[in-house]
Scaffold this motif. Structure first.
Motif, PDB file in Angstrom:
ATOM      1  N   GLU A 156     -14.406  -3.774  -2.780  1.00 53.87           N
ATOM      2  CA  GLU A 156     -13.883  -3.676  -4.065  1.00 53.87           C
ATOM      3  C   GLU A 156     -12.370  -3.422  -4.051  1.00 53.87           C
ATOM      4  O   GLU A 156     -11.864  -3.964  -5.004  1.00 53.87           O
ATOM      5  N   VAL A 157     -12.102  -2.751  -3.191  1.00 56.57           N
ATOM      6  CA  VAL A 157     -10.660  -2.501  -3.072  1.00 56.57           C
ATOM      7  C   VAL A 157      -9.890  -3.799  -3.064  1.00 56.57           C
ATOM      8  O   VAL A 157      -8.792  -4.188  -3.668  1.00 56.57           O
ATOM      9  N   GLY A 158     -10.455  -4.405  -1.859  1.00 55.79           N
ATOM     10  CA  GLY A 158      -9.551  -5.827  -1.668  1.00 55.79           C
ATOM     11  C   GLY A 158      -9.609  -6.652  -2.660  1.00 55.79           C
ATOM     12  O   GLY A 158      -8.718  -7.580  -2.645  1.00 55.79           O
ATOM     13  N   SER A 159     -10.657  -6.549  -3.454  1.00 54.71           N
ATOM     14  CA  SER A 159     -10.836  -7.709  -4.732  1.00 54.71           C
ATOM     15  C   SER A 159     -10.036  -7.319  -5.862  1.00 54.71           C
ATOM     16  O   SER A 159      -9.900  -8.142  -6.993  1.00 54.71           O
ATOM     17  N   ALA A 160      -9.355  -6.066  -6.031  1.00 57.38           N
ATOM     18  CA  ALA A 160      -8.864  -5.801  -7.116  1.00 57.38           C
ATOM     19  C   ALA A 160      -7.645  -6.435  -7.354  1.00 57.38           C
ATOM     20  O   ALA A 160      -6.486  -6.702  -6.184  1.00 57.38           O
ATOM     21  N   ARG A 161      -7.296  -6.973  -8.463  1.00 59.22           N
ATOM     22  CA  ARG A 161      -5.761  -7.745  -8.758  1.00 59.22           C
ATOM     23  C   ARG A 161      -5.419  -7.184 -10.123  1.00 59.22           C
ATOM     24  O   ARG A 161      -6.099  -6.796 -11.007  1.00 59.22           O
ATOM     25  N   PHE A 162      -4.123  -7.251 -10.166  1.00 62.89           N
ATOM     26  CA  PHE A 162      -3.553  -6.724 -11.088  1.00 62.89           C
ATOM     27  C   PHE A 162      -2.380  -7.677 -11.829  1.00 62.89           C
ATOM     28  O   PHE A 162      -1.791  -8.460 -11.050  1.00 62.89           O
ATOM     29  N   ASP A 163      -2.325  -7.755 -13.186  1.00 64.07           N
ATOM     30  CA  ASP A 163      -1.210  -8.499 -13.650  1.00 64.07           C
ATOM     31  C   ASP A 163       0.204  -8.122 -13.195  1.00 64.07           C
ATOM     32  O   ASP A 163       0.406  -6.932 -13.215  1.00 64.07           O
ATOM     33  N   VAL A 164       0.986  -8.979 -13.364  1.00 61.79           N
ATOM     34  CA  VAL A 164       2.423  -8.513 -13.226  1.00 61.79           C
ATOM     35  C   VAL A 164       2.974  -8.663 -14.605  1.00 61.79           C
ATOM     36  O   VAL A 164       2.983  -9.480 -15.190  1.00 61.79           O
ATOM     37  N   ARG A 165       3.906  -7.492 -14.875  1.00 59.72           N
ATOM     38  CA  ARG A 165       4.708  -7.283 -16.114  1.00 59.72           C
ATOM     39  C   ARG A 165       5.986  -6.827 -15.922  1.00 59.72           C
ATOM     40  O   ARG A 165       6.153  -5.839 -14.871  1.00 59.72           O
ATOM     41  N   ARG A 166       6.768  -6.837 -16.882  1.00 58.37           N
ATOM     42  CA  ARG A 166       8.069  -6.206 -16.951  1.00 58.37           C
ATOM     43  C   ARG A 166       7.960  -4.580 -17.042  1.00 58.37           C
ATOM     44  O   ARG A 166       7.307  -4.133 -17.750  1.00 58.37           O
ATOM     45  N   GLY A 167       8.717  -3.799 -16.094  1.00 54.15           N
ATOM     46  CA  GLY A 167       8.405  -2.474 -16.236  1.00 54.15           C
ATOM     47  C   GLY A 167       7.008  -1.782 -15.600  1.00 54.15           C
ATOM     48  O   GLY A 167       6.844  -0.821 -16.034  1.00 54.15           O
ATOM     49  N   GLY A 168       6.324  -2.525 -14.906  1.00 51.68           N
ATOM     50  CA  GLY A 168       5.255  -2.077 -14.252  1.00 51.68           C
ATOM     51  C   GLY A 168       5.489  -1.645 -12.988  1.00 51.68           C
ATOM     52  O   GLY A 168       6.548  -1.014 -12.721  1.00 51.68           O
ATOM     53  N   TYR A 169       4.370  -0.802 -12.265  1.00 50.41           N
ATOM     54  CA  TYR A 169       4.317  -0.309 -11.331  1.00 50.41           C
ATOM     55  C   TYR A 169       4.874  -1.061  -9.965  1.00 50.41           C
ATOM     56  O   TYR A 169       4.603  -2.142 -10.032  1.00 50.41           O
ATOM     57  N   ARG A 170       5.901  -0.429  -9.268  1.00 45.24           N
ATOM     58  CA  ARG A 170       6.454  -1.180  -8.192  1.00 45.24           C
ATOM     59  C   ARG A 170       5.201  -1.751  -7.357  1.00 45.24           C
ATOM     60  O   ARG A 170       4.346  -0.900  -6.985  1.00 45.24           O
ATOM     61  N   GLU A 171       5.347  -2.953  -7.029  1.00 41.53           N
ATOM     62  CA  GLU A 171       4.182  -3.550  -6.501  1.00 41.53           C
ATOM     63  C   GLU A 171       4.167  -3.074  -5.022  1.00 41.53           C
ATOM     64  O   GLU A 171       2.967  -2.569  -4.446  1.00 41.53           O
ATOM     65  N   ASP A 172       4.983  -2.933  -4.159  1.00 42.22           N
ATOM     66  CA  ASP A 172       5.236  -2.231  -2.741  1.00 42.22           C
ATOM     67  C   ASP A 172       4.486  -0.875  -3.001  1.00 42.22           C
ATOM     68  O   ASP A 172       3.719  -0.680  -1.936  1.00 42.22           O
ATOM     69  N   GLU A 173       4.555  -0.157  -3.761  1.00 38.30           N
ATOM     70  CA  GLU A 173       4.231   1.228  -3.920  1.00 38.30           C
ATOM     71  C   GLU A 173       2.496   1.300  -3.959  1.00 38.30           C
ATOM     72  O   GLU A 173       1.783   1.929  -3.209  1.00 38.30           O
ATOM     73  N   VAL A 174       2.120   0.229  -5.031  1.00 39.54           N
ATOM     74  CA  VAL A 174       0.648   0.156  -5.359  1.00 39.54           C
ATOM     75  C   VAL A 174       0.028  -0.490  -4.107  1.00 39.54           C
ATOM     76  O   VAL A 174      -1.157  -0.117  -3.665  1.00 39.54           O
ATOM     77  N   ASP A 175       0.682  -1.185  -3.434  1.00 40.23           N
ATOM     78  CA  ASP A 175      -0.005  -2.065  -2.387  1.00 40.23           C
ATOM     79  C   ASP A 175      -0.174  -1.083  -1.314  1.00 40.23           C
ATOM     80  O   ASP A 175      -1.160  -1.248  -0.359  1.00 40.23           O
ATOM     81  N   THR A 176       0.662  -0.319  -1.031  1.00 44.52           N
ATOM     82  CA  THR A 176       0.563   0.741   0.331  1.00 44.52           C
ATOM     83  C   THR A 176      -0.457   1.610  -0.169  1.00 44.52           C
ATOM     84  O   THR A 176      -1.213   1.817   0.861  1.00 44.52           O
ATOM     85  N   TRP A 177      -0.538   2.086  -1.454  1.00 45.74           N
ATOM     86  CA  TRP A 177      -1.585   2.993  -1.629  1.00 45.74           C
ATOM     87  C   TRP A 177      -3.143   2.348  -1.625  1.00 45.74           C
ATOM     88  O   TRP A 177      -3.892   2.989  -1.145  1.00 45.74           O
ATOM     89  N   MET A 178      -3.168   1.221  -2.093  1.00 47.42           N
ATOM     90  CA  MET A 178      -4.432   0.457  -1.966  1.00 47.42           C
ATOM     91  C   MET A 178      -5.011   0.028  -0.544  1.00 47.42           C
ATOM     92  O   MET A 178      -6.106   0.267  -0.202  1.00 47.42           O
ATOM     93  N   SER A 179      -3.776  -0.059   0.314  1.00 43.72           N
ATOM     94  CA  SER A 179      -4.337  -0.046   1.761  1.00 43.72           C
ATOM     95  C   SER A 179      -4.812   1.082   2.289  1.00 43.72           C
ATOM     96  O   SER A 179      -5.739   1.056   3.002  1.00 43.72           O
ATOM     97  N   ALA A 180      -4.386   2.160   1.851  1.00 45.83           N
ATOM     98  CA  ALA A 180      -4.485   3.436   2.475  1.00 45.83           C
ATOM     99  C   ALA A 180      -5.878   3.647   1.814  1.00 45.83           C
ATOM    100  O   ALA A 180      -6.771   4.213   2.687  1.00 45.83           O
ATOM    101  N   VAL A 181      -6.286   3.449   0.626  1.00 41.32           N
ATOM    102  CA  VAL A 181      -7.713   3.680   0.021  1.00 41.32           C
ATOM    103  C   VAL A 181      -8.665   2.856   0.862  1.00 41.32           C
ATOM    104  O   VAL A 181      -9.584   3.587   1.122  1.00 41.32           O
TER     105      VAL A 181
END
Length: 187
Positions: A156-181
Motif C-alpha cells: 500500500e505504501v509502495g503504490s502511493a503516488r502523488f501529483d507534482v505541483r508548484r509549491g508542493g512538498y519537497r519530494e525528497d523529504e516525502v520519499d524519505t518518510w515513505m521509505s521509513a513508513v
C-alpha cells in the motif's frame, strides 16, 4: 521532548506525573521487578489521564500504551515480559536482525510525529519549485496515522503516488518518510 520517556511536551497533553507513574509500572512489570505493583494489559488499555497544559503528546502516549499492552498480553503471568537472554528486549525483524522494542516504538513515534503537524506544514515545501501535491500527501499521512500499527501494508505504501505541483512538498523529504513508513509495516 522529555529525555527520559521520549514523549514530546505539547501545549495540551496528558498529565506528565500520571503518565510517568504508569510508565514506571509498565517498565517494572516488563522487567519482572514490579511485584505487587505489576500492571496488566487490561489495566494499560483502560488507563486514563487528565489533559493538562504542557502535558505529554496524546498520540505518542496512546501509541506507547497500545504497544505496551500488546507486549504485556503476550507475557507469562509473574514472569518478565521480555524474557531473559542476550536479546531480552528485542524482537526479530523481517530480515532476521534484532531490534530493541524501545527503538521500534521510538521510530514509530518519529514517523507519526509528522502526522501531528498541521496539514500543509508536514514537510518542507519548495515555494517556487515543484513538489508533491499537498492535499494528496496530507490525505495519505492521515491514512498512515490511522493504520500504521494495524492494517497498513508495504504494498500500500509502495503504490502511493502523488501529483507534482508548484509549491508542493519537497519530494525528497516525502520519499524519505515513505521509505521509513514502509520499513515499519507488514509485508
Amino acid at each position: 521532548m522529555n529525555e527520559t520517556l521520549g514523549f514530546t511536551i505539547a501545549m495540551r497533553g496528558y498529565d506528565r506525573a500520571e503518565v510517568e507513574a504508569l510508565h514506571g509500572r509498565i517498565e517494572r512489570t516488563l522487567a519482572g521487578t514490579a511485584g505487587a505493583d505489576a500492571v496488566t494489559a487490561d489495566e494499560v488499555r483502560s488507563s486514563q489521564f487528565r489533559v493538562t497544559m504542557r502535558g505529554y503528546d496524546l498520540r505518542q502516549v496512546d501509541d506507547y500504551l497500545d504497544t505496551a499492552a500488546a507486549q504485556l498480553s503476550t507475557a507469562a503471568p509473574n514472569a518478565p515480559a521480555t524474557g531473559r537472554g542476550a536479546a531480552a528486549d528485542s524482537a526479530p525483524d523481517d530480515d532476521g536482525s534484532m531490534t530493541s522494542w524501545a527503538d521500534a516504538v521510538a521510530e514509530r513515534h518519529a514517523l507519526l510525529e509528522i502526522a501531528g503537524r498541521e496539514q500543509g506544514r508536514r514537510f518542507p515545501r519548495g515555494r517556487f519549485a515543484r513538489g508533491y501535491d499537498l492535499a494528496q500527501v496530507d490525505a495519505f499521512v492521515e491514512h498512515v496515522r490511522s493504520t500504521l500499527t494495524t492494517t497498513l501494508t508495504r504494498a500500500e505504501v509502495g503504490s502511493a503516488r502523488f501529483d507534482v505541483r508548484r509549491g508542493g512538498y519537497r519530494e525528497d523529504e516525502v520519499d524519505t518518510w515513505m521509505s521509513a513508513v514502509a520499513a515499519h509495516t507488514r509485508s
